[in-house]
Scaffold this active site. Structure first.
Site, PDB file in Angstrom:
ATOM      1  N   ARG A  27       1.179  -0.912   0.154  1.00 30.49           N
ATOM      2  CA  ARG A  27       0.140   0.161  -0.196  1.00 30.49           C
ATOM      3  C   ARG A  27       0.608   1.352  -0.230  1.00 30.49           C
ATOM      4  O   ARG A  27       0.241   2.119   0.486  1.00 30.49           O
ATOM      5  CB  ARG A  27      -1.068  -0.141   0.931  1.00 30.49           C
ATOM      6  CG  ARG A  27      -1.771  -1.317   1.042  1.00 30.49           C
ATOM      7  CD  ARG A  27      -2.921  -0.834   0.697  1.00 30.49           C
ATOM      8  NE  ARG A  27      -3.642  -1.992   0.347  1.00 30.49           N
ATOM      9  CZ  ARG A  27      -4.360  -3.637  -0.072  1.00 30.49           C
ATOM     10  NH1 ARG A  27      -3.120  -3.941  -0.080  1.00 30.49           N
ATOM     11  NH2 ARG A  27      -4.886  -3.825   1.214  1.00 30.49           N
ATOM     12  N   CYS A  41     -10.098  -0.492   3.802  1.00 31.24           N
ATOM     13  CA  CYS A  41      -9.679  -0.779   5.035  1.00 31.24           C
ATOM     14  C   CYS A  41      -9.046   0.502   5.851  1.00 31.24           C
ATOM     15  O   CYS A  41      -8.552   1.202   4.890  1.00 31.24           O
ATOM     16  CB  CYS A  41      -8.787  -1.508   5.204  1.00 31.24           C
ATOM     17  SG  CYS A  41      -9.131  -3.350   5.002  1.00 31.24           S
ATOM     18  N   GLU A  52      -4.535   4.100   6.177  1.00 35.04           N
ATOM     19  CA  GLU A  52      -4.602   3.335   4.579  1.00 35.04           C
ATOM     20  C   GLU A  52      -5.173   4.299   4.132  1.00 35.04           C
ATOM     21  O   GLU A  52      -4.918   4.062   2.609  1.00 35.04           O
ATOM     22  CB  GLU A  52      -5.314   2.010   5.033  1.00 35.04           C
ATOM     23  CG  GLU A  52      -5.000   1.072   3.594  1.00 35.04           C
ATOM     24  CD  GLU A  52      -5.671   0.923   2.520  1.00 35.04           C
ATOM     25  OE1 GLU A  52      -5.573   0.929   1.347  1.00 35.04           O
ATOM     26  OE2 GLU A  52      -6.746   1.558   2.278  1.00 35.04           O
TER      27      GLU A  52
END
Ligand code: EPU
Length: 302
Positions: free
Chosen positions: A177, A226, A296
């Site tokens: 990520r 998320c 995130e």
């Protein structure tokens, strides 16, 4: 932030940039949260360097918006304008195992379009909302794959050099990520190299991923996916769930009952509510496990 100077507005017209005054970002984000600002819709990639020079010369701060699906935007009048590429038609050109995809193309459509031409590898990304550019910037991934593994070339506007450049895949680092792009680089197009697979086989993979996602994630609700990254070797969702925090709410911002790392907008949540919920959960996890969860979700607040 409002562009009130008619000279700037006229120049935007010349650059084929559409000015949409007073746009509510709540309408452009999957969370349904976000205040108001002027939106600049870009039709021609070639005008981006001139556009950004124009904004810089007139001290107009700006942010780049992709699909708005991994984004939490602040409330009220926002202190920057938002730039967005107009989605191209069709946006994808295939040549052998290579797919050249415009950044504004929808990720899910790209996965299925490639699948129909017997190009696989991205089955895990089915059901991930947003644009290809957003997925690229975040190195989106799921079910054991990440988009970065397939990237061979990226066309982008490099803010540091004020120009459009092409980077080879091996010049970019793709981590969990995270990528080595600068925050103000703007993704324009990507070339992916995808493995050949029969459509039927890809479809089977897509069905499995869809099923897993449906059974574990709150797909019908407004969320940004998320909220936290998983800490090394652990699942943020499981940690939050084990603390009994599903359903914890601040106003209409709520920890999903289905997946504890998804925070949903159950009605009219504000950014303030959502940020408070994020801070509360982070603090409780820190207290219980000694781990500080990292966002995130991308936060644009101020
Ligand atoms: N779990 C719980 N309770 C929960 C949620 C999860 O006990 O409320 C448990 C699950 O039962 C499972 C484990 O935690 O044993 C891991 O859960 P899951 O498979 O849902 O994966 P995750 O680590 O929570 C990651 C990605 C998701 C991606 C899935 C599937 C991150 C932060 N999340 O979730 O990506 O869809 O794997 O590959 O890396 C996103 O990026 O926004 C996102 C949703």
């Amino acid at each position: 932030m409002r562009i009130n100077d008619p000279k700037i507005a006229a120049r935007l017209g010349e650059l084929d940039v559409e000015l949409v005054p007073g746009t509510r970002l709540a309408d452009l984000t999957s969370l349904g949260i976000g205040g108001t600002t002027d939106l600049l819709r870009i039709r021609k990639y070639e005008s981006i360097p001139d556009l950004l020079n124009l904004l810089d010369a007139n001290h107009v701060p700006h942010r780049f918006l992709g699909g708005g699906s991994n984004l939490l935007v602040g409330d009220g009048e926002l202190p920057w304008v938002v730039l967005q590429l107009v989605p191209p038609e069709p946006g994808i050109i295939l040549e052998g195992n290579f797919a050249r995809v415009d950044a504004a193309a929808d990720l899910g459509r790209t996965v299925t379009f490639c699948a129909k031409h017997d190009l696989g590898g991205m089955e895990g990304l089915i059901g991930v909302p947003g644009t290809v550019g957003g997925a690229l910037r975040m190195n989106a991934g799921a079910y054991g794959m990440q988009i970065g593994a397939y990237v061979r070339e990226v066309k982008l506007y490099r803010a540091a050099d004020h120009k459009i450049e092409i980077l080879q895949g091996n010049q970019i680092s793709f981590e969990y990520r995270h990528t080595s792009f600068a925050p103000d680089d703007m993704m324009l197009a990507v070339t992916l190299e995808l493995p050949s697979k029969p459509y039927k086989e890809i479809l089977q993979g897509i069905r499995i991923c869809n099923e897993k996602r449906r059974s574990s994630q709150p797909l019908g609700q407004r969320s940004a996916g998320c909220i936290f990254k998983n800490p090394p070797g652990a699942s943020a969702g499981r940690m939050i769930d084990d603390l009994g925090l599903k359903g914890l709410s601040v106003g209409d911002a709520r920890v999903s009952d289905r997946h504890a790392n998804f925070f949903v907008n159950a009605g009219r949540a504000s950014a303030r509510d959502m940020l408070k919920l994020i801070a509360d959960v982070r603090e409780r996890v820190k207290k219980a496990y000694g781990v500080t969860l990292e966002n995130e979700v991308v936060v644009w607040n101020g």
